[in-house]
Design a protein around this motif. Structure first.
Motif, PDB file in Angstrom:
ATOM      1  N   ILE A  76       0.817  -1.266  -0.172  1.00  0.00           N
ATOM      2  CA  ILE A  76       0.067  -0.234   0.019  1.00  0.00           C
ATOM      3  C   ILE A  76       0.887   1.241  -0.090  1.00  0.00           C
ATOM      4  O   ILE A  76       1.802   1.415   0.987  1.00  0.00           O
ATOM      5  CB  ILE A  76      -0.879   0.050   1.156  1.00  0.00           C
ATOM      6  CG1 ILE A  76      -1.831  -1.164   1.201  1.00  0.00           C
ATOM      7  CG2 ILE A  76      -1.597   1.297   1.116  1.00  0.00           C
ATOM      8  CD1 ILE A  76      -2.402  -1.415   2.280  1.00  0.00           C
ATOM      9  N   THR A  77       0.580   1.912  -1.060  1.00  0.00           N
ATOM     10  CA  THR A  77       1.695   3.224  -1.045  1.00  0.00           C
ATOM     11  C   THR A  77       0.595   4.468  -1.042  1.00  0.00           C
ATOM     12  O   THR A  77      -0.511   4.425  -1.666  1.00  0.00           O
ATOM     13  CB  THR A  77       2.368   3.444  -2.648  1.00  0.00           C
ATOM     14  OG1 THR A  77       3.047   2.236  -2.571  1.00  0.00           O
ATOM     15  CG2 THR A  77       3.089   4.611  -2.567  1.00  0.00           C
ATOM     16  N   LEU A  78       0.715   5.533  -0.304  1.00  0.00           N
ATOM     17  CA  LEU A  78       0.218   6.951  -0.305  1.00  0.00           C
ATOM     18  C   LEU A  78       1.208   7.737  -0.980  1.00  0.00           C
ATOM     19  O   LEU A  78       2.364   7.896  -0.719  1.00  0.00           O
ATOM     20  CB  LEU A  78      -0.005   7.216   1.211  1.00  0.00           C
ATOM     21  CG  LEU A  78      -0.843   6.412   2.000  1.00  0.00           C
ATOM     22  CD1 LEU A  78      -1.030   6.838   3.424  1.00  0.00           C
ATOM     23  CD2 LEU A  78      -2.245   5.852   1.419  1.00  0.00           C
ATOM     24  N   ARG A  79       0.649   8.538  -1.985  1.00  0.00           N
ATOM     25  CA  ARG A  79       1.274   9.722  -2.367  1.00  0.00           C
ATOM     26  C   ARG A  79       0.150  10.979  -2.858  1.00  0.00           C
ATOM     27  O   ARG A  79      -1.018  10.815  -3.073  1.00  0.00           O
ATOM     28  CB  ARG A  79       1.706   9.301  -3.695  1.00  0.00           C
ATOM     29  CG  ARG A  79       1.020   8.762  -4.943  1.00  0.00           C
ATOM     30  CD  ARG A  79       1.297   8.381  -6.099  1.00  0.00           C
ATOM     31  NE  ARG A  79       0.068   7.973  -7.167  1.00  0.00           N
ATOM     32  CZ  ARG A  79      -0.383   8.941  -7.893  1.00  0.00           C
ATOM     33  NH1 ARG A  79      -0.389  10.228  -7.655  1.00  0.00           N
ATOM     34  NH2 ARG A  79      -1.560   8.262  -8.724  1.00  0.00           N
TER      35      ARG A  79
ATOM     36  N   LEU B   2      -4.858  13.125  -1.319  1.00  0.00           N
ATOM     37  CA  LEU B   2      -3.823  12.034  -1.152  1.00  0.00           C
ATOM     38  C   LEU B   2      -4.277  10.581  -1.879  1.00  0.00           C
ATOM     39  O   LEU B   2      -5.505  10.322  -1.324  1.00  0.00           O
ATOM     40  CB  LEU B   2      -3.752  12.047   0.361  1.00  0.00           C
ATOM     41  CG  LEU B   2      -2.634  10.955   0.699  1.00  0.00           C
ATOM     42  CD1 LEU B   2      -1.079  11.195   0.426  1.00  0.00           C
ATOM     43  CD2 LEU B   2      -2.823  10.876   2.266  1.00  0.00           C
ATOM     44  N   ILE B   3      -3.581  10.144  -2.431  1.00  0.00           N
ATOM     45  CA  ILE B   3      -4.034   8.927  -3.349  1.00  0.00           C
ATOM     46  C   ILE B   3      -3.601   7.514  -2.628  1.00  0.00           C
ATOM     47  O   ILE B   3      -2.200   7.662  -2.101  1.00  0.00           O
ATOM     48  CB  ILE B   3      -3.539   8.940  -4.809  1.00  0.00           C
ATOM     49  CG1 ILE B   3      -4.136  10.216  -5.421  1.00  0.00           C
ATOM     50  CG2 ILE B   3      -3.865   7.492  -5.407  1.00  0.00           C
ATOM     51  CD1 ILE B   3      -5.481  10.100  -5.687  1.00  0.00           C
ATOM     52  N   ALA B   4      -4.040   6.756  -2.359  1.00  0.00           N
ATOM     53  CA  ALA B   4      -3.682   5.366  -1.954  1.00  0.00           C
ATOM     54  C   ALA B   4      -3.750   4.387  -3.176  1.00  0.00           C
ATOM     55  O   ALA B   4      -4.535   4.242  -3.974  1.00  0.00           O
ATOM     56  CB  ALA B   4      -4.659   4.615  -0.929  1.00  0.00           C
ATOM     57  N   GLU B   5      -2.738   3.623  -3.228  1.00  0.00           N
ATOM     58  CA  GLU B   5      -2.293   2.560  -4.343  1.00  0.00           C
ATOM     59  C   GLU B   5      -2.071   1.214  -3.657  1.00  0.00           C
ATOM     60  O   GLU B   5      -1.317   1.197  -2.717  1.00  0.00           O
ATOM     61  CB  GLU B   5      -1.339   2.866  -5.416  1.00  0.00           C
ATOM     62  CG  GLU B   5      -1.685   4.177  -6.153  1.00  0.00           C
ATOM     63  CD  GLU B   5      -0.409   4.741  -6.906  1.00  0.00           C
ATOM     64  OE1 GLU B   5      -0.901   5.391  -7.888  1.00  0.00           O
ATOM     65  OE2 GLU B   5       0.587   4.638  -6.762  1.00  0.00           O
ATOM     66  N   VAL B   6      -2.618   0.100  -4.306  1.00  0.00           N
ATOM     67  CA  VAL B   6      -2.172  -1.084  -3.822  1.00  0.00           C
ATOM     68  C   VAL B   6      -1.469  -1.587  -5.079  1.00  0.00           C
ATOM     69  O   VAL B   6      -1.887  -1.938  -6.305  1.00  0.00           O
ATOM     70  CB  VAL B   6      -3.429  -1.850  -3.406  1.00  0.00           C
ATOM     71  CG1 VAL B   6      -2.830  -3.445  -3.099  1.00  0.00           C
ATOM     72  CG2 VAL B   6      -4.065  -1.360  -2.193  1.00  0.00           C
ATOM     73  N   ASP B   7      -0.199  -2.028  -4.777  1.00  0.00           N
ATOM     74  CA  ASP B   7       0.575  -2.457  -5.958  1.00  0.00           C
ATOM     75  C   ASP B   7       0.509  -1.583  -7.248  1.00  0.00           C
ATOM     76  O   ASP B   7       0.444  -2.149  -8.122  1.00  0.00           O
ATOM     77  CB  ASP B   7       0.290  -4.206  -6.174  1.00  0.00           C
ATOM     78  CG  ASP B   7       1.007  -4.961  -5.068  1.00  0.00           C
ATOM     79  OD1 ASP B   7       1.624  -4.607  -4.325  1.00  0.00           O
ATOM     80  OD2 ASP B   7       0.390  -5.897  -5.058  1.00  0.00           O
TER      81      ASP B   7
ATOM     82  N   VAL C  74     -12.505   4.730  -0.377  1.00  0.00           N
ATOM     83  CA  VAL C  74     -11.719   3.346  -0.719  1.00  0.00           C
ATOM     84  C   VAL C  74     -12.449   2.593  -1.476  1.00  0.00           C
ATOM     85  O   VAL C  74     -13.681   2.137  -1.324  1.00  0.00           O
ATOM     86  CB  VAL C  74     -11.186   2.769   0.736  1.00  0.00           C
ATOM     87  CG1 VAL C  74     -10.587   1.374   0.264  1.00  0.00           C
ATOM     88  CG2 VAL C  74     -10.717   3.569   1.591  1.00  0.00           C
ATOM     89  N   GLU C  75     -11.726   2.127  -2.659  1.00  0.00           N
ATOM     90  CA  GLU C  75     -12.369   1.063  -3.528  1.00  0.00           C
ATOM     91  C   GLU C  75     -13.074  -0.042  -2.885  1.00  0.00           C
ATOM     92  O   GLU C  75     -12.381  -0.584  -1.793  1.00  0.00           O
ATOM     93  CB  GLU C  75     -11.443   0.786  -4.876  1.00  0.00           C
ATOM     94  CG  GLU C  75     -11.014   1.802  -5.571  1.00  0.00           C
ATOM     95  CD  GLU C  75     -12.067   1.877  -6.716  1.00  0.00           C
ATOM     96  OE1 GLU C  75     -13.135   0.943  -6.862  1.00  0.00           O
ATOM     97  OE2 GLU C  75     -11.919   2.768  -7.646  1.00  0.00           O
TER      98      GLU C  75
ATOM     99  N   ARG D 274      -8.777  -3.273   4.665  1.00  0.00           N
ATOM    100  CA  ARG D 274      -6.892  -3.328   4.583  1.00  0.00           C
ATOM    101  C   ARG D 274      -6.727  -2.084   5.417  1.00  0.00           C
ATOM    102  O   ARG D 274      -5.399  -1.615   5.046  1.00  0.00           O
ATOM    103  CB  ARG D 274      -6.660  -3.367   3.477  1.00  0.00           C
ATOM    104  CG  ARG D 274      -7.041  -4.729   2.556  1.00  0.00           C
ATOM    105  CD  ARG D 274      -6.420  -4.763   1.259  1.00  0.00           C
ATOM    106  NE  ARG D 274      -7.023  -5.704   0.279  1.00  0.00           N
ATOM    107  CZ  ARG D 274      -6.580  -6.217  -0.898  1.00  0.00           C
ATOM    108  NH1 ARG D 274      -5.636  -5.530  -1.437  1.00  0.00           N
ATOM    109  NH2 ARG D 274      -7.251  -6.785  -1.481  1.00  0.00           N
ATOM    110  N   GLN D 275      -7.499  -1.212   5.958  1.00  0.00           N
ATOM    111  CA  GLN D 275      -7.017  -0.042   6.682  1.00  0.00           C
ATOM    112  C   GLN D 275      -6.616   1.037   5.879  1.00  0.00           C
ATOM    113  O   GLN D 275      -5.857   1.911   6.414  1.00  0.00           O
ATOM    114  CB  GLN D 275      -6.028  -0.350   7.899  1.00  0.00           C
ATOM    115  CG  GLN D 275      -6.687  -1.444   9.040  1.00  0.00           C
ATOM    116  CD  GLN D 275      -5.720  -1.335  10.224  1.00  0.00           C
ATOM    117  OE1 GLN D 275      -5.100  -0.638  10.542  1.00  0.00           O
ATOM    118  NE2 GLN D 275      -6.469  -2.337  10.979  1.00  0.00           N
TER     119      GLN D 275
END
Length: 167
Positions: A6-9, A57-62, A91-92, A98-99
């Motif tokens: 999980i990446t936040l950017r 703020l964007i969250a990405e999973v892989d 959150v999708e 997945r918090q």
């Protein structure tokens, strides 16, 4: 399930279509799809200018979009300190549990604190019991002395454009 990163950017201008699509999904989930009047161009114009009206703020999973937190700075005259207002947290569906929402909010709170801020504020749709429970679980409670009010559309235009009253 294999471990996923999980990446936040920070949101970028090239994310505008994805951000707007997420906001439409959020509105649909809330039963308020008809309330979305914004366009991706509105987000581009106001969110990615020199002094942006909001940030994401964007969250990405892989590397795949998983969620977002749209926010902007605010100020409390009572606390005498800046804060952050979370306008939208999404959150999708396939990434829930997945918090990710918690991670997004914590990062926004940390950024606010590092900038001298002292609080986070948000509002919750009155019928969204899942969101209410989520925020309560995080310690984000109700304000006992406030109630959100708003004026939009034609009523706002008429109010803003009304001639000044003379006394």
């Amino acid at each position: 399930m294999a471990y996923q990163t999980i990446t936040l950017r920070p949101g970028r201008v090239e994310d505008v279509e994805t951000i707007h699509a997420a906001l439409r999904k959020l509105a649909s989930h809330s039963g308020a799809r008809q309330e979305i009047k914004s366009t991706a161009e509105d987000l581009r114009r106001y969110g990615f200018r020199e002094n942006p009206a909001c940030s994401a703020l964007i969250a990405e999973v892989d590397g795949e979009f998983a969620g977002l937190c749209l926010h902007f700075p605010i100020f409390s005259t009572w606390l005498g300190r800046p804060g952050v207002y979370v306008q939208d947290l999404y959150v999708e569906h396939r990434f829930r549990g997945r918090q990710i929402g918690k991670k997004l909010l914590r990062r926004i709170a940390k950024q606010c604190l590092e900038a001298g801020g002292a609080y986070l504020r948000l509002s919750v749709d009155t019928d969204n019991e899942t969101a209410k429970a989520f925020y309560e679980n995080l310690g984000i409670g109700w304000s006992r002395y406030e109630q959100v009010r708003k004026i939009v559309g034609e009523a706002f235009l008429a109010f803003a454009d009304a001639p000044e009253e003379r006394r």
